[in-house]
Design a protein around this motif. Structure first.
Motif, PDB file in Angstrom:
ATOM      1  N   ARG A  38      44.259 -26.381   7.746  1.00  0.00           N
ATOM      2  CA  ARG A  38      43.255 -26.422   8.912  1.00  0.00           C
ATOM      3  C   ARG A  38      43.451 -25.098   9.628  1.00  0.00           C
ATOM      4  NH1 ARG A  38      44.968 -29.154  13.854  1.00  0.00           N
ATOM      5  NH2 ARG A  38      47.385 -29.211  13.745  1.00  0.00           N
ATOM      6  N   HIS A  39      44.584 -24.466   9.493  1.00  0.00           N
ATOM      7  CA  HIS A  39      44.610 -23.184  10.244  1.00  0.00           C
ATOM      8  C   HIS A  39      43.930 -21.914   9.459  1.00  0.00           C
ATOM      9  CE1 HIS A  39      46.657 -25.526  13.081  1.00  0.00           C
ATOM     10  NE2 HIS A  39      47.610 -25.810  12.369  1.00  0.00           N
ATOM     11  N   ALA A  40      43.239 -21.996   8.434  1.00  0.00           N
ATOM     12  CA  ALA A  40      42.876 -21.189   7.429  1.00  0.00           C
ATOM     13  C   ALA A  40      43.961 -20.564   6.754  1.00  0.00           C
ATOM     14  CB  ALA A  40      42.004 -20.202   8.227  1.00  0.00           C
ATOM     15  N   PHE A  79      34.190 -20.849   3.195  1.00  0.00           N
ATOM     16  CA  PHE A  79      34.313 -21.063   4.647  1.00  0.00           C
ATOM     17  C   PHE A  79      32.808 -20.696   4.943  1.00  0.00           C
ATOM     18  CE2 PHE A  79      34.486 -19.944   9.221  1.00  0.00           C
ATOM     19  CZ  PHE A  79      35.150 -20.790   9.694  1.00  0.00           C
ATOM     20  N   MET A 109      44.568 -34.109  14.130  1.00  0.00           N
ATOM     21  CA  MET A 109      44.254 -33.558  12.693  1.00  0.00           C
ATOM     22  C   MET A 109      42.729 -33.574  12.289  1.00  0.00           C
ATOM     23  SD  MET A 109      47.072 -32.204  11.518  1.00  0.00           S
ATOM     24  CE  MET A 109      47.210 -32.284   9.830  1.00  0.00           C
ATOM     25  N   VAL A 110      41.948 -34.630  12.759  1.00  0.00           N
ATOM     26  CA  VAL A 110      40.475 -34.723  12.717  1.00  0.00           C
ATOM     27  C   VAL A 110      39.780 -33.909  13.808  1.00  0.00           C
ATOM     28  CG1 VAL A 110      40.520 -36.673  11.070  1.00  0.00           C
ATOM     29  CG2 VAL A 110      40.487 -37.118  13.491  1.00  0.00           C
ATOM     30  N   GLN A 111      40.514 -32.911  14.340  1.00  0.00           N
ATOM     31  CA  GLN A 111      39.917 -31.992  15.214  1.00  0.00           C
ATOM     32  C   GLN A 111      39.494 -32.669  16.701  1.00  0.00           C
ATOM     33  OE1 GLN A 111      36.985 -30.596  12.312  1.00  0.00           O
ATOM     34  NE2 GLN A 111      37.874 -28.367  12.842  1.00  0.00           N
ATOM     35  N   ASP A 150      41.444  -9.093   9.313  1.00  0.00           N
ATOM     36  CA  ASP A 150      42.358  -8.094   8.504  1.00  0.00           C
ATOM     37  C   ASP A 150      42.754  -6.891   9.082  1.00  0.00           C
ATOM     38  OD1 ASP A 150      42.941  -9.765   6.455  1.00  0.00           O
ATOM     39  OD2 ASP A 150      41.492  -8.965   4.891  1.00  0.00           O
ATOM     40  N   PRO A 161      38.971 -34.976   5.237  1.00  0.00           N
ATOM     41  CA  PRO A 161      38.269 -35.124   6.815  1.00  0.00           C
ATOM     42  C   PRO A 161      39.440 -34.258   7.887  1.00  0.00           C
ATOM     43  CG  PRO A 161      38.196 -37.351   5.879  1.00  0.00           C
ATOM     44  CD  PRO A 161      38.906 -36.267   4.688  1.00  0.00           C
ATOM     45  N   THR A 162      40.592 -34.256   7.345  1.00  0.00           N
ATOM     46  CA  THR A 162      41.520 -33.244   8.080  1.00  0.00           C
ATOM     47  C   THR A 162      41.593 -31.916   7.760  1.00  0.00           C
ATOM     48  OG1 THR A 162      43.156 -33.872   6.145  1.00  0.00           O
ATOM     49  CG2 THR A 162      43.349 -35.232   8.184  1.00  0.00           C
ATOM     50  N   PHE A 191      39.016 -17.854   0.425  1.00  0.00           N
ATOM     51  CA  PHE A 191      38.676 -18.672   1.602  1.00  0.00           C
ATOM     52  C   PHE A 191      37.308 -18.212   2.560  1.00  0.00           C
ATOM     53  CE2 PHE A 191      39.078 -19.837   6.057  1.00  0.00           C
ATOM     54  CZ  PHE A 191      39.385 -21.141   6.011  1.00  0.00           C
ATOM     55  N   ASP A 232      36.351 -25.342  14.558  1.00  0.00           N
ATOM     56  CA  ASP A 232      37.090 -24.748  13.101  1.00  0.00           C
ATOM     57  C   ASP A 232      37.794 -23.705  13.276  1.00  0.00           C
ATOM     58  OD1 ASP A 232      36.179 -26.825  11.282  1.00  0.00           O
ATOM     59  OD2 ASP A 232      34.237 -25.755  11.107  1.00  0.00           O
ATOM     60  N   GLU A 233      39.086 -23.500  12.830  1.00  0.00           N
ATOM     61  CA  GLU A 233      39.959 -22.284  13.177  1.00  0.00           C
ATOM     62  C   GLU A 233      39.328 -21.284  11.928  1.00  0.00           C
ATOM     63  OE1 GLU A 233      44.199 -22.491  13.558  1.00  0.00           O
ATOM     64  OE2 GLU A 233      43.715 -24.351  14.400  1.00  0.00           O
ATOM     65  N   MET A 234      39.443 -20.115  12.478  1.00  0.00           N
ATOM     66  CA  MET A 234      38.884 -18.913  11.774  1.00  0.00           C
ATOM     67  C   MET A 234      40.121 -18.145  11.132  1.00  0.00           C
ATOM     68  SD  MET A 234      35.424 -18.636  11.960  1.00  0.00           S
ATOM     69  CE  MET A 234      34.746 -16.788  11.896  1.00  0.00           C
ATOM     70  N   PRO A 235      39.859 -17.745   9.958  1.00  0.00           N
ATOM     71  CA  PRO A 235      41.069 -16.860   9.488  1.00  0.00           C
ATOM     72  C   PRO A 235      41.260 -15.527  10.275  1.00  0.00           C
ATOM     73  CG  PRO A 235      39.249 -16.542   7.915  1.00  0.00           C
ATOM     74  CD  PRO A 235      38.843 -17.651   8.920  1.00  0.00           C
ATOM     75  N   ARG A 294      30.425 -23.169   3.340  1.00  0.00           N
ATOM     76  CA  ARG A 294      30.394 -24.443   3.842  1.00  0.00           C
ATOM     77  C   ARG A 294      29.556 -24.433   5.209  1.00  0.00           C
ATOM     78  NH1 ARG A 294      34.163 -25.131   7.752  1.00  0.00           N
ATOM     79  NH2 ARG A 294      34.919 -27.392   8.221  1.00  0.00           N
ATOM     80  N   LYS A 324      42.292 -14.646   0.098  1.00  0.00           N
ATOM     81  CA  LYS A 324      41.681 -14.335   1.196  1.00  0.00           C
ATOM     82  C   LYS A 324      39.902 -14.566   1.225  1.00  0.00           C
ATOM     83  CE  LYS A 324      44.809 -11.706   3.973  1.00  0.00           C
ATOM     84  NZ  LYS A 324      45.270 -10.552   4.126  1.00  0.00           N
TER      85      LYS A 324
END
Lengths: 191, 161
Positions: free
Chosen positions: B11-13, B62, A152-154, A190, B94-95, B58, A184-187, B65, B55
């Motif tokens: 965390r999966h956006a 994103f 969970m903390v990558q 679309d 942090p998660t 986010f 980091d996961e990206m969205p 950041r 969306k």
């Protein structure tokens, strides 16, 4: 230095911020669960280890949130810091033990946690069927918990026991290896 | 002060929770906007569906950041940004859970408030609820009455007064 600070923080959180339960209740509950798993899986201890790891993983993913909520710890800068935090704050906070961090590998990517005491295994003797002593890792749930929590903390890690006093070894030792830091996961796109 | 909306991203956006209060005012220029939306060559802001909104939010946080981290180092983070119309407050655990609250521009820093929502509502009612899933794939999101009630009360009591 950092390790002293972690120890102080751990102590403080343990004293002020955590609800306590009876240790024997924990020992007995966990023991009963392992015993049940053993009988459910016909004493195939490999599978029991696996189940414990899986349960731990699911616990870890939740526990980490509670850990951050109660401790207010920030993200760690490197694996050494992570190790200290796990031992002196994490284990301290939830179980009031501080396993020793040692045996760092040369590349600083794996270390051992040595458990001097283990609340899960108080008054436990492994069954004397000639296999349990060689196959069952009684406290394997810890491995899963660490794996889940760190994910969970990558941080993707691999954790397994290499020695257990219950098996007649001199110490109880868990080996943790950092496989990689996750991105980091990206969205999803679309279009 | 006025709270317009509140979002949580995992965390999966994925947007796992959103809630809207007062509608956010779109720019009200002196000219009345026309229905065809192309008066004076300026497209009129269209009402977005709730999903598109999430969306967009986010995407913004994103990039912001990541930019902040590039400029200010790995440990830097952005806390809020303000436009002429609204202020967006941001807190990331942090998660990698991201808490976002959109309010009017006069609101003070809400970082502590967002942290509070995480600690005393999200962790207590969502994470510790053994029957609520840990991950929320496919946009199902947090579906937990206690949590929703908690957020509602919390915002009404501490922010809307």
């Amino acid at each position: 230095m950092a390790s002293n600070k972690a120890a102080r923080d751990g102590e403080k959180i343990w004293k002020t911020n955590v609800d306590k339960v009876n240790a024997e209740l924990v020992t007995l509950t966990y023991g009963t669960m392992v015993a049940q798993l053993c009988s459910d899986f016909n004493h195939k201890y490999g599978e029991v280890n696996q189940q414990l790891d899986k349960m731990g993983y699911n616990i870890g993913m939740r526990l980490i949130e509670d850990f951050f909520a109660k401790s207010g710890v920030q993200r760690c800068g490197n694996l050494r810091e992570t190790a200290e935090t796990i031992s002196k704050i994490g284990f301290k906070m939830f179980l009031n033990i501080t396993p020793t961090v040692s045996n760092w590998s040369a590349d600083n990517k794996s270390f051992s946690l040595i458990f001097d005491e283990n609340p899960l295994a108080d008054c436990v003797e492994l069954p004397n069927d000639g296999r349990a002593q060689d196959e069952l890792w009684f406290s394997n749930i810890f491995c899963g918990i660490l794996r889940g929590a760190l994910e969970m903390v990558q941080m993707q890690v691999e954790a397994h026991y290499v020695a257990d006093v219950l098996r007649g070894d001199e110490t109880t030792e868990m080996r943790i290896t950092l496989l990689r830091y996750m991105e980091d996961e990206m969205p999803p796109d679309d279009e | 002060m006025v709270v317009y909306s509140f979002y949580i991203f995992d965390r999966h956006a994925e947007c796992i929770y959103k809630k809207k209060w007062a509608p956010r005012p779109t720019s009200t220029g002196s000219k009345t906007q026309q229905a065809n939306g192309l008066a004076d060559g300026a497209p009129q802001p269209k009402a977005l569906s709730a999903e598109d909104d999430a969306k967009l939010v986010f995407g913004t946080i994103f990039s912001l950041r990541n930019m902040v981290r590039k400029l200010g180092g790995e440990d830097d983070r952005f806390i809020s940004y303000r436009t002429g119309q609204y202020k967006l407050h941001y807190y990331e655990t942090p998660t990698s859970l991201k808490f976002v609250m959109v309010t009017d521009t006069k609101t003070n820093n809400l970082r502590i408030v967002l942290h509070q929502i995480y600690v005393s509502l999200y962790v207590e009612f969502v994470v510790k609820n053994p029957l609520s899933p840990i991950e929320h794939p496919g946009g199902i999101g947090v579906n937990c009455e206690m949590f929703e009630l908690g957020v509602e009360q919390f915002v009404n009591a501490s922010l809307m007064s």
